[in-house]
Design a protein around this motif. Sequence first.
Motif, mmCIF file in Angstrom:
data_model
loop_
_atom_site.group_PDB
_atom_site.id
_atom_site.type_symbol
_atom_site.label_atom_id
_atom_site.label_comp_id
_atom_site.label_asym_id
_atom_site.label_seq_id
_atom_site.Cartn_x
_atom_site.Cartn_y
_atom_site.Cartn_z
ATOM 1 N N MET A 19 90.332 116.889 -34.932
ATOM 2 C CA MET A 19 89.302 116.103 -34.239
ATOM 3 C C MET A 19 89.964 115.002 -33.411
ATOM 4 N N LYS A 20 89.234 114.587 -32.391
ATOM 5 C CA LYS A 20 89.704 113.483 -31.550
ATOM 6 C C LYS A 20 88.759 112.293 -31.765
ATOM 7 N N ILE A 21 89.323 111.132 -32.106
ATOM 8 C CA ILE A 21 88.496 109.940 -32.288
ATOM 9 C C ILE A 21 89.112 108.783 -31.512
ATOM 10 N N THR A 22 88.347 107.721 -31.369
ATOM 11 C CA THR A 22 88.892 106.487 -30.815
ATOM 12 C C THR A 22 89.136 105.528 -31.971
ATOM 13 N N LEU A 23 90.411 105.192 -32.190
ATOM 14 C CA LEU A 23 90.769 104.302 -33.291
ATOM 15 C C LEU A 23 91.368 103.036 -32.701
ATOM 16 N N ASN A 24 90.706 101.915 -32.940
ATOM 17 C CA ASN A 24 91.159 100.629 -32.377
ATOM 18 C C ASN A 24 91.452 100.756 -30.876
ATOM 19 N N ASN A 25 90.506 101.354 -30.183
ATOM 20 C CA ASN A 25 90.535 101.503 -28.715
ATOM 21 C C ASN A 25 91.558 102.519 -28.200
ATOM 22 N N ASN A 26 92.232 103.233 -29.104
ATOM 23 C CA ASN A 26 93.161 104.281 -28.663
ATOM 24 C C ASN A 26 92.632 105.651 -29.056
ATOM 25 N N GLN A 27 92.802 106.624 -28.170
ATOM 26 C CA GLN A 27 92.447 108.006 -28.494
ATOM 27 C C GLN A 27 93.471 108.542 -29.484
ATOM 28 N N GLU A 28 92.987 109.124 -30.584
ATOM 29 C CA GLU A 28 93.915 109.712 -31.549
ATOM 30 C C GLU A 28 93.402 111.073 -31.977
ATOM 31 N N ILE A 29 94.349 111.987 -32.190
ATOM 32 C CA ILE A 29 93.993 113.348 -32.602
ATOM 33 C C ILE A 29 94.489 113.586 -34.019
ATOM 34 N N PHE A 30 93.618 114.131 -34.857
ATOM 35 C CA PHE A 30 93.979 114.468 -36.236
ATOM 36 C C PHE A 30 93.768 115.968 -36.441
ATOM 37 N N LYS A 31 94.600 116.561 -37.285
ATOM 38 C CA LYS A 31 94.448 118.006 -37.504
ATOM 39 C C LYS A 31 93.203 118.306 -38.342
ATOM 40 N N GLN A 32 92.770 117.339 -39.153
ATOM 41 C CA GLN A 32 91.575 117.545 -39.967
ATOM 42 C C GLN A 32 90.315 117.508 -39.075
ATOM 43 N N GLU A 33 89.269 118.230 -39.507
ATOM 44 C CA GLU A 33 88.011 118.206 -38.754
ATOM 45 C C GLU A 33 87.187 116.973 -39.063
ATOM 46 N N SER A 34 87.404 116.409 -40.265
ATOM 47 C CA SER A 34 86.779 115.129 -40.596
ATOM 48 C C SER A 34 87.637 114.460 -41.661
ATOM 49 N N LEU A 35 87.458 113.145 -41.784
ATOM 50 C CA LEU A 35 88.221 112.378 -42.773
ATOM 51 C C LEU A 35 87.284 111.354 -43.391
ATOM 52 N N THR A 36 87.471 111.071 -44.663
ATOM 53 C CA THR A 36 86.792 109.893 -45.198
ATOM 54 C C THR A 36 87.585 108.665 -44.751
ATOM 55 N N VAL A 37 86.971 107.498 -44.879
ATOM 56 C CA VAL A 37 87.672 106.265 -44.520
ATOM 57 C C VAL A 37 88.955 106.137 -45.338
ATOM 58 N N ILE A 46 84.360 110.303 -41.103
ATOM 59 C CA ILE A 46 84.683 110.105 -39.690
ATOM 60 C C ILE A 46 84.761 111.484 -39.039
ATOM 61 N N HIS A 47 84.040 111.647 -37.928
ATOM 62 C CA HIS A 47 83.933 112.955 -37.268
ATOM 63 C C HIS A 47 84.411 112.860 -35.816
ATOM 64 N N GLU A 48 84.547 114.035 -35.217
ATOM 65 C CA GLU A 48 84.887 114.174 -33.794
ATOM 66 C C GLU A 48 84.081 113.178 -32.937
ATOM 67 N N GLY A 49 84.778 112.487 -32.076
ATOM 68 C CA GLY A 49 84.097 111.615 -31.117
ATOM 69 C C GLY A 49 83.750 110.236 -31.642
ATOM 70 N N ASP A 50 83.973 109.973 -32.924
ATOM 71 C CA ASP A 50 83.603 108.664 -33.480
ATOM 72 C C ASP A 50 84.500 107.556 -32.934
ATOM 73 N N GLU A 51 83.902 106.364 -32.856
ATOM 74 C CA GLU A 51 84.664 105.181 -32.485
ATOM 75 C C GLU A 51 84.882 104.351 -33.748
ATOM 76 N N VAL A 52 86.140 104.200 -34.120
ATOM 77 C CA VAL A 52 86.470 103.535 -35.389
ATOM 78 C C VAL A 52 87.306 102.285 -35.103
ATOM 79 N N HIS A 53 86.922 101.200 -35.756
ATOM 80 C CA HIS A 53 87.736 99.982 -35.700
ATOM 81 C C HIS A 53 88.212 99.641 -37.107
ATOM 82 N N VAL A 54 89.491 99.428 -37.257
ATOM 83 C CA VAL A 54 90.050 98.945 -38.522
ATOM 84 C C VAL A 54 90.716 97.610 -38.227
#
Lengths: 195, 67
Positions: B1-19, B52-60
């Motif tokens: 999946m591709k998400i936005t993490l702290n304003n950066n695009q990041e790709i993970f091999k998992q389709e979803s992740l818990t926090v 956390i799913h594809e397209g989510d915007e996440v801030h840590v």
Amino acid sequence: MLTFEEIKERLSRKRVGIAGCGGLGSNCAVALARVGTGTLVISDFDIVTESNLNRQYYFRDQIGQKKTLALTVNILRINPFINVIPHDLKITPANISGLFAGCDVIVEAFDRSEEKEMLIETVLTELPSIPLIVGLGMAGWGMNDSIHCRRIDNLYICGDEQTEIGPDMPPIAPRVGMVSNMQANVALEILLAKS
Amino acid sequence: MKITLNNNQEIFKQESLTVRELLKVKNFTFKMLVIKINGRLVNKTDYETAQIHEGDEVHVLHLISGG
């Protein structure tokens, strides 16, 4: 653009809550008082100690006094035309809403990361419409360029987000002053844009 | 999946992740955190279950002491 008279007039109707009266809170409060912010709600449970004087807006003859009392006196010596509402208590999740509901902006000015986390979580949950300005990372000296400001929704972050305080990395006046005044500057930006 | 993490695009091999899984994958070891997914605060008690799913915007946000 606004003249200083217009700025003061607009700010006179505004209320800012400041959680903590240490290095960040005391300096931020003084900056907001100088420009005429109508009401400052300040809160802290601590007393002034000698070690505070390297960065906090107190005087040597105030050592031993309640910070909220000493800061109220100092603010009103600078600007007696604003209201200061001091709360001499420990801020907890249970009293945050009661203290700061009705504020146009809240400034997070705690020392410990646990308290920062508690305040941010509580404000985002219970008072989500009020902008919250946090100070994050200002220990040490030099490194002017590392200090920045960024925004996540209604949460504004000022600081370097890197330098944690420690025995070899004390919080001292210049960088604490920079971040606290940056917080005051963000508050003004919000307050003057809204009106 | 591709998400936005702290304003950066990041790709993970998992389709979803818990926090909690995201924190482990990214090696975010700070104790004091504020986490938002798509603008919503995630409570500490929900780190194991919040997804956390594809397209989510996440801030840590890492909270550090000093003030």
